[in-house]
Write a protein that holds these residues in place. Structure first.
Motif, PDB file in Angstrom:
ATOM      1  N   GLN A  39       0.842  -1.186   0.000  1.00 35.24           N
ATOM      2  CA  GLN A  39       0.000   0.000   0.000  1.00 35.24           C
ATOM      3  C   GLN A  39       0.878   1.236   0.000  1.00 35.24           C
ATOM      4  N   ALA A  40       0.786   1.988  -1.067  1.00 35.41           N
ATOM      5  CA  ALA A  40       1.517   3.234  -1.192  1.00 35.41           C
ATOM      6  C   ALA A  40       0.700   4.364  -0.573  1.00 35.41           C
ATOM      7  N   PRO A  41       1.347   5.460  -0.191  1.00 38.09           N
ATOM      8  CA  PRO A  41       0.618   6.575   0.411  1.00 38.09           C
ATOM      9  C   PRO A  41      -0.498   7.073  -0.490  1.00 38.09           C
ATOM     10  N   GLY A  42      -1.693   7.168   0.067  1.00 42.91           N
ATOM     11  CA  GLY A  42      -2.828   7.688  -0.681  1.00 42.91           C
ATOM     12  C   GLY A  42      -3.428   6.730  -1.683  1.00 42.91           C
ATOM     13  N   LYS A  43      -2.974   5.485  -1.672  1.00 43.32           N
ATOM     14  CA  LYS A  43      -3.487   4.508  -2.625  1.00 43.32           C
ATOM     15  C   LYS A  43      -4.081   3.309  -1.920  1.00 43.32           C
ATOM     16  N   GLU A  44      -4.853   2.529  -2.671  1.00 46.05           N
ATOM     17  CA  GLU A  44      -5.414   1.303  -2.147  1.00 46.05           C
ATOM     18  C   GLU A  44      -4.330   0.235  -2.041  1.00 46.05           C
ATOM     19  N   ARG A  45      -4.533  -0.679  -1.120  1.00 46.68           N
ATOM     20  CA  ARG A  45      -3.622  -1.806  -1.026  1.00 46.68           C
ATOM     21  C   ARG A  45      -3.776  -2.669  -2.277  1.00 46.68           C
ATOM     22  N   GLU A  46      -2.641  -3.141  -2.812  1.00 47.50           N
ATOM     23  CA  GLU A  46      -2.687  -3.901  -4.052  1.00 47.50           C
ATOM     24  C   GLU A  46      -1.882  -5.179  -3.945  1.00 47.50           C
ATOM     25  N   PHE A  47      -2.254  -6.116  -4.787  1.00 45.30           N
ATOM     26  CA  PHE A  47      -1.594  -7.417  -4.854  1.00 45.30           C
ATOM     27  C   PHE A  47      -0.207  -7.272  -5.452  1.00 45.30           C
ATOM     28  N   VAL A  48       0.750  -8.031  -4.909  1.00 43.18           N
ATOM     29  CA  VAL A  48       2.117  -8.065  -5.453  1.00 43.18           C
ATOM     30  C   VAL A  48       2.462  -9.449  -5.969  1.00 43.18           C
ATOM     31  N   ALA A  49       2.349 -10.450  -5.085  1.00 45.58           N
ATOM     32  CA  ALA A  49       2.748 -11.802  -5.469  1.00 45.58           C
ATOM     33  C   ALA A  49       2.114 -12.798  -4.517  1.00 45.58           C
ATOM     34  N   ALA A  50       2.010 -14.051  -4.967  1.00 48.77           N
ATOM     35  CA  ALA A  50       1.479 -15.108  -4.125  1.00 48.77           C
ATOM     36  C   ALA A  50       2.125 -16.431  -4.479  1.00 48.77           C
ATOM     37  N   SER A  51       2.145 -17.325  -3.495  1.00 50.19           N
ATOM     38  CA  SER A  51       2.739 -18.644  -3.685  1.00 50.19           C
ATOM     39  C   SER A  51       1.850 -19.687  -3.039  1.00 50.19           C
ATOM     40  N   GLY A  52       1.452 -20.681  -3.897  1.00 52.43           N
ATOM     41  CA  GLY A  52       0.635 -21.749  -3.349  1.00 52.43           C
ATOM     42  C   GLY A  52       0.813 -22.991  -4.199  1.00 52.43           C
ATOM     43  N   GLY A  53       2.067 -23.321  -4.486  1.00 57.95           N
ATOM     44  CA  GLY A  53       2.343 -24.375  -5.451  1.00 57.95           C
ATOM     45  C   GLY A  53       2.678 -23.734  -6.781  1.00 57.95           C
ATOM     46  N   ILE A  54       1.828 -22.850  -7.195  1.00 58.64           N
ATOM     47  CA  ILE A  54       2.070 -21.999  -8.370  1.00 58.64           C
ATOM     48  C   ILE A  54       2.330 -20.590  -7.847  1.00 58.64           C
ATOM     49  N   THR A  55       3.181 -19.862  -8.552  1.00 61.56           N
ATOM     50  CA  THR A  55       3.433 -18.477  -8.145  1.00 61.56           C
ATOM     51  C   THR A  55       2.677 -17.518  -9.056  1.00 61.56           C
ATOM     52  N   TYR A  56       2.272 -16.417  -8.485  1.00 59.85           N
ATOM     53  CA  TYR A  56       1.491 -15.401  -9.187  1.00 59.85           C
ATOM     54  C   TYR A  56       2.149 -14.049  -8.934  1.00 59.85           C
ATOM     55  N   TYR A  57       2.124 -13.198  -9.935  1.00 57.83           N
ATOM     56  CA  TYR A  57       2.724 -11.879  -9.805  1.00 57.83           C
ATOM     57  C   TYR A  57       1.845 -10.823 -10.446  1.00 57.83           C
ATOM     58  N   ALA A  58       1.863  -9.651  -9.847  1.00 59.15           N
ATOM     59  CA  ALA A  58       1.262  -8.490 -10.499  1.00 59.15           C
ATOM     60  C   ALA A  58       2.128  -8.109 -11.695  1.00 59.15           C
ATOM     61  N   ASP A  59       1.508  -7.593 -12.722  1.00 60.48           N
ATOM     62  CA  ASP A  59       2.257  -7.229 -13.932  1.00 60.48           C
ATOM     63  C   ASP A  59       3.350  -6.212 -13.620  1.00 60.48           C
ATOM     64  N   SER A  60       3.097  -5.355 -12.658  1.00 58.66           N
ATOM     65  CA  SER A  60       4.045  -4.278 -12.352  1.00 58.66           C
ATOM     66  C   SER A  60       5.350  -4.779 -11.734  1.00 58.66           C
ATOM     67  N   VAL A  61       5.354  -6.013 -11.225  1.00 56.28           N
ATOM     68  CA  VAL A  61       6.569  -6.525 -10.575  1.00 56.28           C
ATOM     69  C   VAL A  61       7.123  -7.753 -11.277  1.00 56.28           C
ATOM     70  N   LYS A  62       6.417  -8.254 -12.261  1.00 57.00           N
ATOM     71  CA  LYS A  62       6.833  -9.469 -12.945  1.00 57.00           C
ATOM     72  C   LYS A  62       8.220  -9.274 -13.564  1.00 57.00           C
TER      73      LYS A  62
END
Length: 121
Positions: A39-62
């Motif tokens: 969560q950046a100042p003044g912004k909504e909290r957003e997804f970055v990455a997840a791991s549960g057997g498969i990994t997932y990433y937001a496009d902005s950090v891929k």
């Protein structure tokens, strides 16, 4: 109940790297979906990455961030490379029991307190 404690945040110059850690206690996280949000100042909290057997990433950090987990240590990591000023945020670790919809905040049952990452230009 699962308790999550993030660490590893700090101040870094653009182009630098940081590794965040999320130490879990209370229960083993080996069967949990583990995620990182920010969560950046003044912004909504957003997804970055997840791991549960498969990994997932937001496009902005891929291609720049890597999520990993050490189930023996009950710890999840977020390796952040080529950091940009727009990566500045409070980073939160989260755990999901049902392991569905990895990018949705509502999927997560437990949250850490967050760690501040500041990237200077």
């Amino acid at each position: 109940q699962v308790q999550l404690v993030e660490s590893g945040g700090g101040l870094v110059q653009a182009g630098g790297s940081l590794r965040l850690s999320c130490a879990a206690s209370g229960r083993t996280i080996s069967n949990y979906l583990m995620g990182w949000f920010r969560q950046a100042p003044g912004k909504e909290r957003e997804f970055v990455a997840a791991s549960g057997g498969i990994t997932y990433y937001a496009d902005s950090v891929k291609g720049r961030f890597t999520i990993s987990r050490d189930n023996a240590k009950n710890t999840v990591y977020l390796q952040m490379n080529s950091l940009k000023p727009e990566d500045t945020a409070v980073y939160y670790c989260a755990a999901s029991v049902l392991r569905v919809r990895p990018s949705a905040q509502g999927s997560y049952d437990y949250w850490g307190q967050g760690t501040q990452v500041t990237v200077s230009s």
